[in-house]
Structure formats: structure tokens, C-alpha cells
Design a protein around this motif. Structure first.
Motif: not given
Length: 144
Positions: A68-69, A71-72
Motif C-alpha cells: 500500500s505504501r 502504491q501511494r
């Protein structure tokens, strides 16, 4: 064909001084874009590595939380890239404008009444006046 105008030494000195700042800016923007592309490549490589890790592998499963990190980070890098590329294009256009002004490349704009703002005996400007008149005529706009 327009005559070629050779600038004087003083004009060239002014041109070089005026074009130097945008040229350095263009180099800096190109370096910034290079850093962004490198960052995107690292994010993609890391994400590909993490997708290979199986969910059953307990020793490496904690690494999946990093997706998720990543992707951000990819979203932010893409946004920066979408701002950096137009700034490079506009900076290059500024350099082209300086160079075209140096060599007095003929251009004109319409004044809204179908006339070119520049009037002279120059054939290119007469053509521009005719273009402005044709561009603003009702027949060319497609309206009846």
C-alpha cells in the motif's frame, strides 16, 4: 522565403544572456524528470518482488504490508511526472520563442476586425492580414 537576418555581436550577447536561464532551467527539469522515472522504476521493481512472495511464506509475509505504501508512492511520483513534463515542454517553448525573436521570425495576430495588427509592405504580413480576414469571415466559421 524570408530573408536571413544576421544578428550583431551585441544582439548575440543579449540573446545568450536571455536564453541561458531557461536553458539551465530546462536542464534542471530534465534531471528532475530523470529522478522521478528512476523512482518509478524502483517502485515497480519492488512491487514485482513483493508479488512473487507467496502468502504462505511466514518469514516474508510481513513484506506484503509494504504494497500500500508503494502504491501511494507510485501515485505521487506519477503526479509529479505529469507536472514535470509540461514544465519541460513550456520551458523549451520559451527558448524557441527567444530564438525566433532573435531571428525576427514573422508572425502576426488578428485584431478582431479581420486585420493583422502589423501592417507593412512585407508579403508575409499581407498574407497574414488575408488569413485574419478569412478566419473571421462568417463563411469560414461554418455558421449561417
Amino acid at each position: 522565403m524570408l530573408p536571413i537576418v544576421t544578428p550583431s555581436v551585441n544582439q548575440l550577447n543579449g540573446i545568450i544572456a536571455a536564453v541561458a536561464a531557461p536553458a539551465f532551467l530546462l536542464g534542471a527539469v530534465a534531471a528532475f524528470i530523470s529522478v522521478l522515472v528512476s523512482g518509478i522504476n524502483r517502485v515497480v521493481d519492488r512491487a514485482q518482488f513483493l508479488h512473487v512472495v507467496s502468502d504462505g511464506d511466514d518469514s516474508k509475509s510481513y513484506l506484503k504490508a509494504d504494497l500500500s505504501r508503494l502504491q501511494r508512492r507510485a501515485v505521487l511520483l506519477n503526479r509529479a511526472l505529469f507536472c514535470g513534463i509540461p514544465s519541460a515542454i513550456f520551458t523549451a517553448l520559451i527558448i524557441v520563442a527567444f530564438i525566433s525573436a532573435t531571428f525576427r521570425v514573422a508572425h502576426s495576430t488578428c485584431d478582431g476586425a479581420g486585420r493583422s495588427r502589423e501592417s507593412s509592405a512585407h508579403p508575409a504580413r499581407d498574407h497574414a492580414s488575408a488569413f485574419c480576414a478569412n478566419a473571421l469571415s462568417p463563411e469560414s466559421s461554418g455558421s449561417s
